[in-house]
Scaffold this motif. Structure first.
Motif, mmCIF file in Angstrom:
data_model
loop_
_atom_site.group_PDB
_atom_site.id
_atom_site.type_symbol
_atom_site.label_atom_id
_atom_site.label_comp_id
_atom_site.label_asym_id
_atom_site.label_seq_id
_atom_site.Cartn_x
_atom_site.Cartn_y
_atom_site.Cartn_z
ATOM 1 N N LEU A 109 0.840 -1.186 0.000
ATOM 2 C CA LEU A 109 0.000 0.000 0.000
ATOM 3 C C LEU A 109 0.876 1.236 0.000
ATOM 4 N N ALA A 110 0.501 2.206 -0.801
ATOM 5 C CA ALA A 110 1.208 3.483 -0.796
ATOM 6 C C ALA A 110 0.352 4.482 -0.052
ATOM 7 N N SER A 111 0.910 5.107 0.969
ATOM 8 C CA SER A 111 0.115 5.985 1.813
ATOM 9 C C SER A 111 -0.338 7.234 1.077
ATOM 10 N N THR A 112 0.354 7.608 0.042
ATOM 11 C CA THR A 112 -0.006 8.834 -0.668
ATOM 12 C C THR A 112 -0.914 8.569 -1.853
ATOM 13 N N GLY A 113 -1.165 7.337 -2.149
ATOM 14 C CA GLY A 113 -1.939 7.034 -3.336
ATOM 15 C C GLY A 113 -3.430 7.015 -3.088
ATOM 16 N N GLU A 114 -4.170 6.714 -4.129
ATOM 17 C CA GLU A 114 -5.619 6.627 -4.035
ATOM 18 C C GLU A 114 -5.991 5.392 -3.211
ATOM 19 N N PRO A 115 -7.087 5.463 -2.457
ATOM 20 C CA PRO A 115 -7.503 4.281 -1.697
ATOM 21 C C PRO A 115 -7.815 3.115 -2.620
ATOM 22 N N VAL A 116 -7.696 1.934 -2.058
ATOM 23 C CA VAL A 116 -7.992 0.758 -2.862
ATOM 24 C C VAL A 116 -9.488 0.475 -2.859
ATOM 25 N N GLY A 117 -9.942 -0.190 -3.883
ATOM 26 C CA GLY A 117 -11.317 -0.652 -3.970
ATOM 27 C C GLY A 117 -11.312 -2.080 -4.471
ATOM 28 N N THR A 118 -12.469 -2.716 -4.387
ATOM 29 C CA THR A 118 -12.580 -4.083 -4.903
ATOM 30 C C THR A 118 -13.792 -4.174 -5.811
ATOM 31 N N PHE A 119 -13.715 -5.093 -6.733
ATOM 32 C CA PHE A 119 -14.788 -5.329 -7.699
ATOM 33 C C PHE A 119 -15.134 -6.809 -7.615
ATOM 34 N N ILE A 120 -16.395 -7.078 -7.290
ATOM 35 C CA ILE A 120 -16.852 -8.466 -7.169
ATOM 36 C C ILE A 120 -17.826 -8.747 -8.300
ATOM 37 N N ASP A 121 -17.425 -9.590 -9.197
ATOM 38 C CA ASP A 121 -18.215 -9.872 -10.398
ATOM 39 C C ASP A 121 -19.104 -11.092 -10.146
ATOM 40 N N LEU A 122 -20.363 -10.830 -9.923
ATOM 41 C CA LEU A 122 -21.289 -11.917 -9.597
ATOM 42 C C LEU A 122 -21.638 -12.767 -10.814
ATOM 43 N N THR A 123 -21.248 -12.310 -11.988
ATOM 44 C CA THR A 123 -21.455 -13.157 -13.174
ATOM 45 C C THR A 123 -20.385 -14.250 -13.230
ATOM 46 N N LYS A 124 -19.342 -14.098 -12.415
ATOM 47 C CA LYS A 124 -18.272 -15.104 -12.388
ATOM 48 C C LYS A 124 -18.323 -15.979 -11.144
ATOM 49 N N CYS A 125 -18.803 -15.400 -10.033
ATOM 50 C CA CYS A 125 -18.845 -16.176 -8.793
ATOM 51 C C CYS A 125 -19.924 -17.255 -8.903
ATOM 52 N N ASP A 126 -19.546 -18.484 -8.635
ATOM 53 C CA ASP A 126 -20.522 -19.580 -8.661
ATOM 54 C C ASP A 126 -20.704 -20.196 -7.278
ATOM 55 N N GLY A 127 -20.100 -19.582 -6.273
ATOM 56 C CA GLY A 127 -20.270 -20.083 -4.907
ATOM 57 C C GLY A 127 -19.504 -21.359 -4.621
ATOM 58 N N CYS A 128 -18.595 -21.717 -5.515
ATOM 59 C CA CYS A 128 -17.768 -22.928 -5.350
ATOM 60 C C CYS A 128 -18.625 -24.184 -5.113
ATOM 61 N N PRO A 129 -19.460 -24.568 -6.081
ATOM 62 C CA PRO A 129 -20.264 -25.778 -5.913
ATOM 63 C C PRO A 129 -19.348 -26.995 -5.748
ATOM 64 N N GLY A 130 -19.775 -27.896 -4.900
ATOM 65 C CA GLY A 130 -18.972 -29.094 -4.688
ATOM 66 C C GLY A 130 -18.002 -28.964 -3.544
ATOM 67 N N LYS A 131 -17.795 -27.759 -3.079
ATOM 68 C CA LYS A 131 -16.895 -27.575 -1.932
ATOM 69 C C LYS A 131 -17.723 -27.371 -0.671
ATOM 70 N N ASP A 132 -17.222 -27.878 0.432
ATOM 71 C CA ASP A 132 -17.927 -27.681 1.702
ATOM 72 C C ASP A 132 -17.995 -26.194 2.049
ATOM 73 N N THR A 133 -16.892 -25.533 1.789
ATOM 74 C CA THR A 133 -16.793 -24.103 2.081
ATOM 75 C C THR A 133 -16.257 -23.397 0.843
ATOM 76 N N PRO A 134 -16.917 -22.310 0.413
ATOM 77 C CA PRO A 134 -16.383 -21.576 -0.742
ATOM 78 C C PRO A 134 -14.921 -21.188 -0.518
ATOM 79 N N ALA A 135 -14.166 -21.153 -1.579
ATOM 80 C CA ALA A 135 -12.717 -20.928 -1.463
ATOM 81 C C ALA A 135 -12.390 -19.600 -0.795
ATOM 82 N N CYS A 136 -13.158 -18.565 -1.115
ATOM 83 C CA CYS A 136 -12.868 -17.253 -0.524
ATOM 84 C C CYS A 136 -13.071 -17.290 0.992
ATOM 85 N N VAL A 137 -14.124 -18.001 1.424
ATOM 86 C CA VAL A 137 -14.418 -18.095 2.855
ATOM 87 C C VAL A 137 -13.314 -18.889 3.552
ATOM 88 N N ALA A 138 -12.943 -20.003 2.955
ATOM 89 C CA ALA A 138 -11.885 -20.827 3.557
ATOM 90 C C ALA A 138 -10.572 -20.050 3.615
#
Lengths: 260, 364
Positions: B40-69
């Motif tokens: 992180l650069a303290s003088t730079g612009e704050p960070v943001g995140t983009f979550i694309d729900l057209t790509k997230c499938d909730g990790c079917p077949g896994k007990d816990t989604p990968a992001c959660v794990a």
């Protein structure tokens, strides 16, 4: 009407409209600020205060914060009014003076029958000290409160150090103010101080009381002080006028006592 | 995996992000400090995140989604560890929040689970869409949780993440009450209140996603983003992430969430269905839960108002107040002083009200 009764019923003007307006605006707004501020902690839901009839609003942070802003505006108005008004009129009777702490100690000792209470001006030394304590805490709470209000605006981000310091000082100031209010009210548990109570309601206090306890003030106004009232109120008045006095009375405040 | 491109910048994979960050150099909000490292650069612009729900499938077949794990593994050292065996109730109430026996719960936000994936089926334009929604703190632009915390136990870092100091937090849960999504989760039996009057005041400490601030400082990606097998989540400069989200929405005829909510956030979702329908479906799901009032299952209210908006409207009164005091004092002082020099009666009045003489004197 006998002369004794006449003297006892006579009253001297101690606070004008401005003084009483400031006192009661500060008192009312401070009570609202303390209640709405405690509501920000949050306490009222936990301790079931919001279940009491008519107090459901106390656990609504939106309501208590808006109330806090309104009361803060009223407090600020009164404080600015107080400072400007008395500065323009050059009335600084209540500003602490050198030796006030020591004199306060003497006054408190005298209340418990030890030693003699020193002669006082318009305000007792302990009142001037209390004024400085509460006034300082109020200035601190206003300064930090304004910073907190600015911080709430979109796009304003204080550094964490400043945010934490401001919050902590605001909380500390609130604690000091609550202590100050407690001390202020506790002062009236002492019988000698109760004669001052009518002053903040009617603006006037007993002249006999003023001569006895605030003799320097009376002398400054050209009225008789403690020694004069013991025998002849008139005589003391003339002496007092000659002696001057420490009170910064405005022109027009001097004159002969109607006690004569 | 096939990567979809968007018209402005294309989809940003982890590798692309690192490369782009390197190109942005020190001026960027996020910079590359070495191979596979992001700082992180303290003088730079704050960070943001983009979550694309057209790509997230909730990790079917896994007990816990990968992001959660990934989140649970990376952040377990920050999870609360109550020091007391028998956690006291919040006197005089007969309850306290204790999630220690639900540490394995991954279907809602808890002090031990800072992100989870909601799944809803939404009908839109004749088709039924199954939408998986990774949920966590939105890291708002004007976070009321930070600003109304009575002890300033939360901080909006200059780099963007909103972070709770659990050693300073008293656990009043006000931050959760003013959050449109009720994100922070409370754990009793930990925190500063134990050192003061634990029987009488305090409720524990609050916990939530901090966007893996410690990892960002070390030049790493947030664990959830790193773990996502679909590259459905991206991180970068906030404005860049918003542009990416909007471009993706245009491309997919989708909808953006997070730009306006709560006065603006740094988390931008893109969904193929309107978020009003997503929110409705989530609320219906919540009502069907065993305890619908339980925290940690946020909706997606569209255009959610910031708690401070109505209060900030009153800020003008704080500007007017001192001016009014000055004008009033000046007028009053002038009125009472203009007669000075003339002979006035003394400030004495008789107790007989019929003959009382009103005199302006004393302090006025």
């Amino acid at each position: 009407m006998s002369r004794t009764i006449d003297v006892r019923q006579e009253r001297i003007k101690r606070h004008g409209f401005s003084g009483r307006f400031v006192h009661w605006t500060v008192a009312l707004s401070t009570v609202v600020l303390v209640i709405s501020g405690l509501g920000q902690l949050p306490l009222f839901k936990r301790y079931f205060v919001d279940t009491l009839p008519g107090l459901g609003w106390t656990s609504d942070f939106g309501v208590t914060l808006q109330l806090h802003y309104f009361a803060a505006a009223a407090l600020t108005l009164a404080v600015v009014y107080h400072v400007i008004f008395h500065s323009l009129r050059r009335e600084f009777d209540i500003v602490p003076r050198r030796g006030d702490l020591k004199e306060s100690y003497q006054i408190i000792k005298a209340m418990f029958g030890r030693g003699e209470e020193p002669d006082s001006d318009k305000y007792l030394a302990e009142q001037r000290v209390a004024y400085a304590f509460i006034g300082g805490a109020i200035l601190l709470v206003i300064a930090t409160g304004y910073l907190k209000a600015v911080k709430n605006l979109p796009g304003v981000e204080l550094s964490y150090w400043l945010l934490w310091t401001t919050t902590t000082l605001h909380n500390l100031a609130m604690f000091l103010i609550i202590m100050g209010i407690g001390g202020h009210l506790a002062a009236f548990l002492i019988k000698e101080n109760r004669a001052l109570l009518p002053g903040m309601f009617t603006g006037r206090v007993s002249l006999a009381y003023a001569r006895e306890r605030h003799c320097l003030w009376c002398e400054g106004l050209g009225l008789s002080g403690r020694s004069g009232s013991a025998s002849d109120p008139d005589a003391g008045g003339r002496e007092g006028a000659a002696a001057g006095g420490a009170a910064m009375a405005s022109p027009g405040q001097t004159g002969d006592s109607r006690a004569a | 995996m096939k990567r979809e491109e968007d018209p402005t910048m294309g989809s940003i994979s982890r590798r692309d992000f690192l490369k782009r960050s390197m190109g942005a150099g020190l001026a960027g909000g996020v910079i590359l400090t070495g191979m596979d490292k992001v700082a992180l650069a303290s003088t730079g612009e704050p960070v943001g995140t983009f979550i694309d729900l057209t790509k997230c499938d909730g990790c079917p077949g896994k007990d816990t989604p990968a992001c959660v794990a990934g989140c649970r593994t990376a952040n377990q050292h920050k999870f609360p560890e109550p020091a007391v065996e028998n956690i006291a109730d919040y006197w005089p109430q007969k309850k306290h929040e204790d999630w220690t026996d639900k540490k394995g719960l991954t279907t809602r936000l808890t002090p031990y689970n800072w992100t989870f994936v909601q799944k809803v089926k939404v009908e839109h334009e004749g088709a039924v869409h199954e939408v998986s929604l990774p949920r966590r703190c939105m890291h708002c632009d004007n976070p009321p949780c930070v600003k109304v915390c009575p002890f300033s136990a939360q901080e909006k870092k200059p780099e963007g993440p909103v972070v709770i100091d659990d050693e300073l937090c008293f656990g009043g849960a006000k931050c959760r009450d003013v959050c449109p999504w009720g994100i922070p989760a409370r754990q009793a039996g930990v925190g500063l209140y134990l050192k003061l009057a634990p029987q009488l005041a305090g409720g524990g400490a609050m916990y939530k996603c901090d966007l893996c601030y410690d990892r960002l400082e070390q030049g790493k990606l947030p664990a959830c983003i790193e773990a996502c097998p679909n590259e459905a989540m991206q991180i970068g400069e906030q404005s860049e992430m918003l542009e990416a989200a909007k471009a993706r929405a245009t491309e997919t005829d989708g909808y953006v969430y997070g730009e306006k909510e709560n006065g603006g956030t740094s988390t931008f979702y893109v969904s193929p269905v309107p978020f009003e329908k997503v929110h409705k479906a989530l609320m219906e799901q919540k009502q069907q839960q065993e305890n619908p009032q339980a925290p940690g299952f946020p909706g997606m209210p569209v255009n959610a108002e910031n708690f401070l908006e109505s209060t900030n409207g009153l800020a003008i009164s704080l500007l007017v107040a001192p001016l009014a005091g000055m004008v009033g004092a000046g007028a009053a002082a002038y009125r009472t002083m203009k007669g000075q020099g003339q002979e006035e009666p003394p400030p004495i009045s008789s107790g007989d009200t019929e003959h009382e003489q009103e005199v302006e004197a004393g302090d006025e």
